[in-house]
Write an enzyme that holds these catalytic residues in place. Sequence first.
Site, PDB file in Angstrom:
ATOM      1  N   ALA A  12       0.803  -1.236   0.000  1.00 41.38           N
ATOM      2  CA  ALA A  12       0.000   0.000   0.000  1.00 41.38           C
ATOM      3  C   ALA A  12       0.837   1.288   0.000  1.00 41.38           C
ATOM      4  O   ALA A  12       0.283   2.378  -0.093  1.00 41.38           O
ATOM      5  CB  ALA A  12      -0.942  -0.003   1.213  1.00 41.38           C
ATOM      6  N   ARG A  14       2.945   2.607  -2.181  1.00 37.86           N
ATOM      7  CA  ARG A  14       3.207   3.346  -3.428  1.00 37.86           C
ATOM      8  C   ARG A  14       2.173   2.979  -4.478  1.00 37.86           C
ATOM      9  O   ARG A  14       1.452   1.978  -4.349  1.00 37.86           O
ATOM     10  CB  ARG A  14       4.581   2.947  -3.996  1.00 37.86           C
ATOM     11  CG  ARG A  14       5.723   3.224  -3.087  1.00 37.86           C
ATOM     12  CD  ARG A  14       7.056   2.910  -3.751  1.00 37.86           C
ATOM     13  NE  ARG A  14       7.407   1.507  -3.733  1.00 37.86           N
ATOM     14  CZ  ARG A  14       7.705   0.786  -4.811  1.00 37.86           C
ATOM     15  NH1 ARG A  14       7.661   1.341  -6.017  1.00 37.86           N
ATOM     16  NH2 ARG A  14       8.028  -0.485  -4.719  1.00 37.86           N
ATOM     17  N   ASP A  62       6.420  -9.342   4.245  1.00 35.48           N
ATOM     18  CA  ASP A  62       6.755  -9.756   2.890  1.00 35.48           C
ATOM     19  C   ASP A  62       5.756 -10.850   2.523  1.00 35.48           C
ATOM     20  O   ASP A  62       5.792 -11.958   3.084  1.00 35.48           O
ATOM     21  CB  ASP A  62       8.191 -10.299   2.859  1.00 35.48           C
ATOM     22  CG  ASP A  62       8.619 -10.751   1.470  1.00 35.48           C
ATOM     23  OD1 ASP A  62       7.746 -11.087   0.651  1.00 35.48           O
ATOM     24  OD2 ASP A  62       9.835 -10.777   1.209  1.00 35.48           O
ATOM     25  N   VAL A  63       4.860 -10.556   1.597  1.00 35.53           N
ATOM     26  CA  VAL A  63       3.765 -11.493   1.308  1.00 35.53           C
ATOM     27  C   VAL A  63       4.236 -12.805   0.671  1.00 35.53           C
ATOM     28  O   VAL A  63       3.486 -13.775   0.629  1.00 35.53           O
ATOM     29  CB  VAL A  63       2.669 -10.852   0.411  1.00 35.53           C
ATOM     30  CG1 VAL A  63       1.989  -9.695   1.122  1.00 35.53           C
ATOM     31  CG2 VAL A  63       3.222 -10.435  -0.945  1.00 35.53           C
ATOM     32  N   ASN A  89      -2.478  -6.582  -3.915  1.00 34.11           N
ATOM     33  CA  ASN A  89      -1.932  -5.638  -4.882  1.00 34.11           C
ATOM     34  C   ASN A  89      -0.412  -5.752  -5.033  1.00 34.11           C
ATOM     35  O   ASN A  89       0.125  -5.424  -6.089  1.00 34.11           O
ATOM     36  CB  ASN A  89      -2.307  -4.215  -4.440  1.00 34.11           C
ATOM     37  CG  ASN A  89      -1.495  -3.154  -5.139  1.00 34.11           C
ATOM     38  OD1 ASN A  89      -1.764  -2.806  -6.294  1.00 34.11           O
ATOM     39  ND2 ASN A  89      -0.453  -2.637  -4.471  1.00 34.11           N
ATOM     40  N   SER A 141      -3.210  -8.301 -14.407  1.00 31.65           N
ATOM     41  CA  SER A 141      -2.706  -7.355 -15.412  1.00 31.65           C
ATOM     42  C   SER A 141      -3.218  -7.794 -16.778  1.00 31.65           C
ATOM     43  O   SER A 141      -3.423  -9.004 -17.003  1.00 31.65           O
ATOM     44  CB  SER A 141      -1.172  -7.369 -15.425  1.00 31.65           C
ATOM     45  OG  SER A 141      -0.685  -6.714 -16.586  1.00 31.65           O
ATOM     46  N   TYR A 154       6.334 -12.487 -15.596  1.00 26.56           N
ATOM     47  CA  TYR A 154       5.249 -11.612 -15.112  1.00 26.56           C
ATOM     48  C   TYR A 154       3.890 -12.069 -15.672  1.00 26.56           C
ATOM     49  O   TYR A 154       2.900 -12.161 -14.934  1.00 26.56           O
ATOM     50  CB  TYR A 154       5.563 -10.178 -15.544  1.00 26.56           C
ATOM     51  CG  TYR A 154       4.604  -9.120 -15.035  1.00 26.56           C
ATOM     52  CD1 TYR A 154       4.690  -8.653 -13.724  1.00 26.56           C
ATOM     53  CD2 TYR A 154       3.619  -8.585 -15.869  1.00 26.56           C
ATOM     54  CE1 TYR A 154       3.818  -7.683 -13.260  1.00 26.56           C
ATOM     55  CE2 TYR A 154       2.752  -7.606 -15.411  1.00 26.56           C
ATOM     56  CZ  TYR A 154       2.857  -7.155 -14.105  1.00 26.56           C
ATOM     57  OH  TYR A 154       1.993  -6.184 -13.650  1.00 26.56           O
ATOM     58  N   ALA A 156       3.077 -15.048 -16.685  1.00 20.13           N
ATOM     59  CA  ALA A 156       2.711 -16.321 -16.046  1.00 20.13           C
ATOM     60  C   ALA A 156       2.120 -16.052 -14.662  1.00 20.13           C
ATOM     61  O   ALA A 156       1.107 -16.654 -14.283  1.00 20.13           O
ATOM     62  CB  ALA A 156       3.938 -17.223 -15.936  1.00 20.13           C
ATOM     63  N   LYS A 158       0.623 -13.343 -13.584  1.00 19.58           N
ATOM     64  CA  LYS A 158      -0.668 -12.635 -13.639  1.00 19.58           C
ATOM     65  C   LYS A 158      -1.772 -13.501 -14.260  1.00 19.58           C
ATOM     66  O   LYS A 158      -2.947 -13.369 -13.899  1.00 19.58           O
ATOM     67  CB  LYS A 158      -0.509 -11.315 -14.403  1.00 19.58           C
ATOM     68  CG  LYS A 158       0.403 -10.305 -13.691  1.00 19.58           C
ATOM     69  CD  LYS A 158      -0.139  -9.941 -12.315  1.00 19.58           C
ATOM     70  CE  LYS A 158       0.649  -8.816 -11.647  1.00 19.58           C
ATOM     71  NZ  LYS A 158       0.099  -8.466 -10.320  1.00 19.58           N
ATOM     72  N   ILE A 187      -0.575   1.848 -16.345  1.00 15.42           N
ATOM     73  CA  ILE A 187      -0.879   2.846 -15.315  1.00 15.42           C
ATOM     74  C   ILE A 187       0.418   3.546 -14.914  1.00 15.42           C
ATOM     75  O   ILE A 187       1.444   2.884 -14.702  1.00 15.42           O
ATOM     76  CB  ILE A 187      -1.509   2.163 -14.068  1.00 15.42           C
ATOM     77  CG1 ILE A 187      -2.655   1.208 -14.463  1.00 15.42           C
ATOM     78  CG2 ILE A 187      -1.979   3.215 -13.048  1.00 15.42           C
ATOM     79  CD1 ILE A 187      -3.842   1.827 -15.159  1.00 15.42           C
TER      80      ILE A 187
HETATM   81  P1  NAP Z   1       4.817  -0.178  -7.708  1.00 13.03           P
HETATM   82  O1  NAP Z   1       4.563   1.289  -7.717  1.00 13.03           O
HETATM   83  O2  NAP Z   1       6.137  -0.711  -8.137  1.00 13.03           O
HETATM   84  O3  NAP Z   1       4.454  -0.727  -6.242  1.00 13.03           O
HETATM   85  C1  NAP Z   1       4.603  -2.072  -5.930  1.00 13.03           C
HETATM   86  C2  NAP Z   1       4.127  -2.277  -4.517  1.00 13.03           C
HETATM   87  O4  NAP Z   1       4.237  -3.679  -4.200  1.00 13.03           O
HETATM   88  C3  NAP Z   1       4.959  -1.532  -3.497  1.00 13.03           C
HETATM   89  O5  NAP Z   1       4.103  -0.945  -2.552  1.00 13.03           O
HETATM   90  C4  NAP Z   1       5.799  -2.624  -2.851  1.00 13.03           C
HETATM   91  O6  NAP Z   1       6.093  -2.392  -1.494  1.00 13.03           O
HETATM   92  C5  NAP Z   1       4.864  -3.800  -2.937  1.00 13.03           C
HETATM   93  N1  NAP Z   1       5.572  -5.075  -2.816  1.00 13.03           N
HETATM   94  C6  NAP Z   1       6.460  -5.622  -3.681  1.00 13.03           C
HETATM   95  N2  NAP Z   1       6.907  -6.796  -3.212  1.00 13.03           N
HETATM   96  C7  NAP Z   1       6.286  -7.009  -2.031  1.00 13.03           C
HETATM   97  C8  NAP Z   1       6.303  -8.054  -1.070  1.00 13.03           C
HETATM   98  N3  NAP Z   1       7.077  -9.132  -1.243  1.00 13.03           N
HETATM   99  N4  NAP Z   1       5.530  -7.946   0.032  1.00 13.03           N
HETATM  100  C9  NAP Z   1       4.746  -6.864   0.226  1.00 13.03           C
HETATM  101  N5  NAP Z   1       4.672  -5.840  -0.645  1.00 13.03           N
HETATM  102  C10 NAP Z   1       5.436  -5.919  -1.768  1.00 13.03           C
HETATM  103  O7  NAP Z   1       3.770  -0.937  -8.642  1.00 13.03           O
HETATM  104  P2  NAP Z   1       2.284  -0.577  -9.113  1.00 13.03           P
HETATM  105  O8  NAP Z   1       2.372  -0.149 -10.528  1.00 13.03           O
HETATM  106  O9  NAP Z   1       1.582   0.266  -8.117  1.00 13.03           O
HETATM  107  O10 NAP Z   1       1.673  -2.061  -9.124  1.00 13.03           O
HETATM  108  C11 NAP Z   1       0.729  -2.527  -8.174  1.00 13.03           C
HETATM  109  C12 NAP Z   1       0.118  -3.805  -8.721  1.00 13.03           C
HETATM  110  O11 NAP Z   1      -0.540  -3.525  -9.956  1.00 13.03           O
HETATM  111  C13 NAP Z   1       1.145  -4.902  -9.027  1.00 13.03           C
HETATM  112  O12 NAP Z   1       0.608  -6.161  -8.694  1.00 13.03           O
HETATM  113  C14 NAP Z   1       1.336  -4.775 -10.530  1.00 13.03           C
HETATM  114  O13 NAP Z   1       1.772  -5.974 -11.095  1.00 13.03           O
HETATM  115  C15 NAP Z   1      -0.066  -4.402 -10.955  1.00 13.03           C
HETATM  116  N6  NAP Z   1      -0.148  -3.758 -12.271  1.00 13.03           N
HETATM  117  C16 NAP Z   1       0.433  -2.561 -12.495  1.00 13.03           C
HETATM  118  C17 NAP Z   1       0.332  -1.996 -13.769  1.00 13.03           C
HETATM  119  C18 NAP Z   1       0.925  -0.656 -14.116  1.00 13.03           C
HETATM  120  O14 NAP Z   1       0.845  -0.268 -15.291  1.00 13.03           O
HETATM  121  N7  NAP Z   1       1.530   0.073 -13.178  1.00 13.03           N
HETATM  122  C19 NAP Z   1      -0.369  -2.662 -14.776  1.00 13.03           C
HETATM  123  C20 NAP Z   1      -0.944  -3.882 -14.501  1.00 13.03           C
HETATM  124  C21 NAP Z   1      -0.843  -4.421 -13.235  1.00 13.03           C
HETATM  125  P3  NAP Z   1       7.560  -1.886  -0.978  1.00 13.03           P
HETATM  126  O15 NAP Z   1       7.841  -0.612  -1.702  1.00 13.03           O
HETATM  127  O16 NAP Z   1       7.342  -1.726   0.487  1.00 13.03           O
HETATM  128  O17 NAP Z   1       8.514  -3.003  -1.339  1.00 13.03           O
END
Ligand code: NAP
Length: 246
Positions: A12, A14, A62-63, A89, A141, A154, A156, A158, A187
Amino acid sequence: MLKGKTAIITGAGRGIGRAIALQFAGHGARVVLNYRKSISQIEELLQVIKDSGGEAIAIKADVSIEEEAKLLIKEAVKEFGKLDILVNNAGINKDNLLIRMSEEEFDQVININLKGTFFCMKHAAQVMLRQRFGKIINISSVIGITGNIGQSNYAASKAGVIGMTKSVARELASRGITVNAVAPGFIRTDMTETLPDKVKEASMAAIPLGRFGDSSEVAGAVSFLASDMANYITGQVLQVDGGMIM
Ligand code: NAP
């Protein structure tokens, strides 16, 4: 819209997770903000939510480690007495072409995106089954539907999230628990920020609405699925992608 509900949002601190947490709190939910590393961002978010009259706590976990995912759910229920909504998320990408991809790059992405979602659902479901109520929303995704060059790990993970969402939706439906996925397109977040301009231009050309999405627009779909307005919706994948795939 979510008054009296308790929700956990993983990752949550970022991007999309932050936007979901803000919207949920704005709709009256008590939110549990999960993070792994983003401690300063989480502290700032806690303050923003509290300043606007919302209720929130933060839990580090860490999930991808089952014991930590289990503790996250346990601590959340201890604090708020119940768990109505889980949003999986947390996610990462480690892009590489198939023939260059290391086992480590493959495993890291699967472990966080797919196994992390599995662990959180498994332990949250135990609470929700007792309550005979719950809403689980998994962030997949569009890449999990279409695939993409350099993203076999990635995609696989999703696609796996989508299959798992439908299976768990069937398993839990008789107990009043819905399970859905949201599949965002492109996004603007840290995850997409670092992509080469060439990739960004090609992505933009494929989006009928002609712009990249904002995290709040994904949060809108998640808020809807988490609300009572979506009580008759389960096992679905809602694309939030400006028409990128249809
Ligand atoms: P982001 O800005 O890189 O943020 C990723 C978040 O995941 C961070 O808050 C991070 O926390 C957390 N995280 C990563 N590994 C973790 C773990 N092992 N345990 C707990 N938290 C963890 O990415 P985002 O773009 O917001 O993406 C959020 C979700 O949407 C993801 O599942 C991504 O695959 C999906 N998505 C994004 C897009 C896009 O275009 N941005 C498109 C399709 C799907 P820390 O910073 O604390 O590590």
